[in-house]
Design an enzyme around this catalytic site. Structure first.
Site, PDB file in Angstrom:
ATOM      1  N   THR A   7       4.693  78.069  42.985  1.00  0.00           N
ATOM      2  CA  THR A   7       4.412  76.731  43.517  1.00  0.00           C
ATOM      3  C   THR A   7       2.913  76.530  43.713  1.00  0.00           C
ATOM      4  OG1 THR A   7       4.844  75.154  45.299  1.00  0.00           O
ATOM      5  CG2 THR A   7       4.710  77.454  45.954  1.00  0.00           C
ATOM      6  N   ASN A   9       2.146  74.068  45.803  1.00  0.00           N
ATOM      7  CA  ASN A   9       2.215  73.378  47.089  1.00  0.00           C
ATOM      8  C   ASN A   9       1.976  74.401  48.210  1.00  0.00           C
ATOM      9  OD1 ASN A   9       3.324  72.399  49.539  1.00  0.00           O
ATOM     10  ND2 ASN A   9       4.498  70.870  48.413  1.00  0.00           N
ATOM     11  N   LYS A  12       4.590  74.641  51.002  1.00  0.00           N
ATOM     12  CA  LYS A  12       5.800  75.313  50.530  1.00  0.00           C
ATOM     13  C   LYS A  12       5.578  76.824  50.431  1.00  0.00           C
ATOM     14  CE  LYS A  12       8.072  73.051  46.933  1.00  0.00           C
ATOM     15  NZ  LYS A  12       8.378  72.858  45.496  1.00  0.00           N
ATOM     16  N   ASP A  69      12.549  73.622  43.555  1.00  0.00           N
ATOM     17  CA  ASP A  69      12.305  72.207  43.300  1.00  0.00           C
ATOM     18  C   ASP A  69      13.057  71.478  44.403  1.00  0.00           C
ATOM     19  OD1 ASP A  69      10.878  70.352  41.612  1.00  0.00           O
ATOM     20  OD2 ASP A  69      12.829  69.467  41.223  1.00  0.00           O
ATOM     21  N   GLY A 151       4.230  66.371  52.979  1.00  0.00           N
ATOM     22  CA  GLY A 151       5.134  65.417  52.333  1.00  0.00           C
ATOM     23  C   GLY A 151       5.700  64.371  53.277  1.00  0.00           C
ATOM     24  N   ASP A 153       7.519  64.792  55.856  1.00  0.00           N
ATOM     25  CA  ASP A 153       7.822  65.316  57.202  1.00  0.00           C
ATOM     26  C   ASP A 153       7.555  64.310  58.336  1.00  0.00           C
ATOM     27  OD1 ASP A 153       8.759  67.678  56.230  1.00  0.00           O
ATOM     28  OD2 ASP A 153       6.968  68.848  56.668  1.00  0.00           O
ATOM     29  N   HIS A 178      15.856  72.686  54.634  1.00  0.00           N
ATOM     30  CA  HIS A 178      16.554  72.826  53.357  1.00  0.00           C
ATOM     31  C   HIS A 178      16.063  74.071  52.620  1.00  0.00           C
ATOM     32  CE1 HIS A 178      12.920  70.534  53.275  1.00  0.00           C
ATOM     33  NE2 HIS A 178      12.854  70.474  51.966  1.00  0.00           N
ATOM     34  N   ARG A 179      14.732  74.282  52.642  1.00  0.00           N
ATOM     35  CA  ARG A 179      14.160  75.427  51.921  1.00  0.00           C
ATOM     36  C   ARG A 179      14.531  76.726  52.618  1.00  0.00           C
ATOM     37  NH1 ARG A 179       9.744  73.370  51.912  1.00  0.00           N
ATOM     38  NH2 ARG A 179      10.268  72.034  50.167  1.00  0.00           N
TER      39      ARG A 179
HETATM   40  P1  ITT Z   1       5.467  72.646  43.160  1.00  0.00           P
HETATM   41  O1  ITT Z   1       6.199  71.883  42.092  1.00  0.00           O
HETATM   42  O2  ITT Z   1       4.187  73.244  42.671  1.00  0.00           O
HETATM   43  O3  ITT Z   1       6.350  73.647  43.855  1.00  0.00           O
HETATM   44  P2  ITT Z   1       5.505  70.122  44.523  1.00  0.00           P
HETATM   45  O4  ITT Z   1       4.953  69.609  45.815  1.00  0.00           O
HETATM   46  O5  ITT Z   1       5.248  69.305  43.285  1.00  0.00           O
HETATM   47  O6  ITT Z   1       5.011  71.614  44.318  1.00  0.00           O
HETATM   48  P3  ITT Z   1       8.300  69.602  44.122  1.00  0.00           P
HETATM   49  O7  ITT Z   1       8.107  69.294  42.686  1.00  0.00           O
HETATM   50  O8  ITT Z   1       9.473  70.458  44.514  1.00  0.00           O
HETATM   51  O9  ITT Z   1       7.028  70.345  44.738  1.00  0.00           O
HETATM   52  O10 ITT Z   1       8.318  68.240  44.918  1.00  0.00           O
HETATM   53  C1  ITT Z   1       8.708  68.262  46.208  1.00  0.00           C
HETATM   54  C2  ITT Z   1       8.240  67.010  46.876  1.00  0.00           C
HETATM   55  O11 ITT Z   1       9.323  66.597  47.724  1.00  0.00           O
HETATM   56  C3  ITT Z   1       7.056  67.293  47.764  1.00  0.00           C
HETATM   57  O12 ITT Z   1       5.829  67.029  47.144  1.00  0.00           O
HETATM   58  C4  ITT Z   1       7.336  66.367  48.939  1.00  0.00           C
HETATM   59  O13 ITT Z   1       6.897  65.074  48.610  1.00  0.00           O
HETATM   60  C5  ITT Z   1       8.863  66.379  49.011  1.00  0.00           C
HETATM   61  N1  ITT Z   1       9.327  67.491  49.875  1.00  0.00           N
HETATM   62  C6  ITT Z   1      10.000  68.612  49.496  1.00  0.00           C
HETATM   63  N2  ITT Z   1      10.212  69.427  50.546  1.00  0.00           N
HETATM   64  C7  ITT Z   1       9.656  68.810  51.595  1.00  0.00           C
HETATM   65  C8  ITT Z   1       9.522  69.154  52.962  1.00  0.00           C
HETATM   66  O14 ITT Z   1       9.958  70.311  53.444  1.00  0.00           O
HETATM   67  N3  ITT Z   1       8.900  68.298  53.758  1.00  0.00           N
HETATM   68  C9  ITT Z   1       8.418  67.130  53.297  1.00  0.00           C
HETATM   69  N4  ITT Z   1       8.471  66.741  52.031  1.00  0.00           N
HETATM   70  C10 ITT Z   1       9.083  67.571  51.178  1.00  0.00           C
END
Ligand code: ITT
Length: 196
Positions: A7, A9, A12, A69, A151, A153, A178-179
Site C-alpha cells: 500500500t 496509503n 493504512k 482494497d 479518508g 473517517d 473493517h481492516r
Molecule cells: P493503496 O491502494 O495504495 O492501498 P488507497 O488509499 O488508494 O491506497 P484503496 O484503493 O483501498 O487505498 O482506497 C481506499 C479508499 O477508501 C481510501 O483512500 C479512503 O478514501 C477510503 N477508506 C478505506 N478505508 C478507510 C478507512 O479506514 N477510513 C477512512 N477511509 C477509508
C-alpha cells in the site's frame, strides 16, 4: 516471516503494522522499501484490485505480500463511492474533496445515512491466494469531526459509538475497523499455517 504490505496509503500501512505487532510476521511497507509505485486499480471489485496490488508487488520482490482494497459503501447512494472511494472527487483529489462531495450528495437524502466500510484483505506468495473480508457498519454525518485516521473517517460514525472514526485513536479504531477484521482473519490463518 517477512511480508510486504502493498500500500502507498500511510494510514493504512500503520494500521496493518499495528495489527501484526507481537507476531512473528514482520510487516515491511512500500515506504520502508522506498518504493513509490502506484498500481493502477483497473478492477471493478475490491477483490480484483487487492489481487492486482498484491501480484504487482510480488513480481518485484518475490516475497509474500499482503494488500487491502477498501472503500465506503453508502446505502442511499447505491453503494457509491465503493471501489472508487480513493478518487471519488476525481484524479489527484484530496480526502477533504471526497468528504465534501459525499456530504453534498447526501444533502438531498434524509438521515440516517446508513453506510459501511469494506476491506478486502489478500495474501499472495506466488502460489497461494488467501482472501478475507471485513466490514464496519455505521452512518454518515454532515460535518467533519476529528483529526485522527484518514479518508472518510471524519464523517463516519460507527454503530455503537457517538464519535466519528477520526475522533478515535488508532488503537481504538484498530479494535473495530473493517481492516482490523479482515486482517485479523488473515493473521490467524497465517499463524495457524506457520505453527504446523
Ligand atoms: P493503496 O491502494 O495504495 O492501498 P488507497 O488509499 O488508494 O491506497 P484503496 O484503493 O483501498 O487505498 O482506497 C481506499 C479508499 O477508501 C481510501 O483512500 C479512503 O478514501 C477510503 N477508506 C478505506 N478505508 C478507510 C478507512 O479506514 N477510513 C477512512 N477511509 C477509508
Amino acid at each position: 516471516m517477512k511480508v510486504v504490505c502493498a500500500t502507498q496509503n500511510k494510514g493504512k500501512a500503520q494500521e496493518v503494522k499495528n495489527l501484526f505487532e507481537g507476531t512473528d510476521i514482520e510487516i515491511v511497507s512500500l515506504a520502508d522499501l522506498k518504493n513509490n509505485i502506484d498500481v493502477e486499480e483497473t478492477g471493478t471489485t475490491f477483490y480484483e484490485n487487492a489481487l492486482l496490488k498484491a501480484k504487482t508487488i510480488y513480481e518485484i520482490y518475490k516475497l509474500p505480500v499482503i494488500s487491502d482494497d477498501s472503500g465506503l459503501e453508502i446505502k442511499q447512494l447505491g453503494g457509491r463511492p465503493g471501489v472508487y472511494s480513493a478518487r471519488y472527487a476525481g484524479e489527484n483529489c484530496t480526502y477533504d474533496d471526497n468528504n465534501k462531495k459525499v456530504t453534498e450528495e447526501l444533502k438531498s437524502y434524509r438521515q440516517p445515512h446508513r453506510a459501511k466500510f469494506v476491506s478486502q484483505a489478500i495474501y499472495y506468495d506466488g502460489k497461494e491466494i488467501l482472501s478475507f473480508i471485513g466490514e464496519l457498519p455505521g452512518r454518515m454525518i454532515d460535518k467533519q469531526r476529528g483529526n485522527f485516521g484518514f479518508g472518510y473517517d471524519p464523517i463516519f460514525v460507527p454503530d455503537g459509538f457517538a464519535n466519528t472514526l477520526a475522533e478515535l485513536t488508532l488503537e481504538e479504531k484498530n479494535v473495530i475497523s473493517h481492516r482490523a477484521k479482515s486482517f485479523e482473519k488473515l493473521k490467524n490463518k497465517l499463524m495457524e499455517r506457520n505453527s504446523k
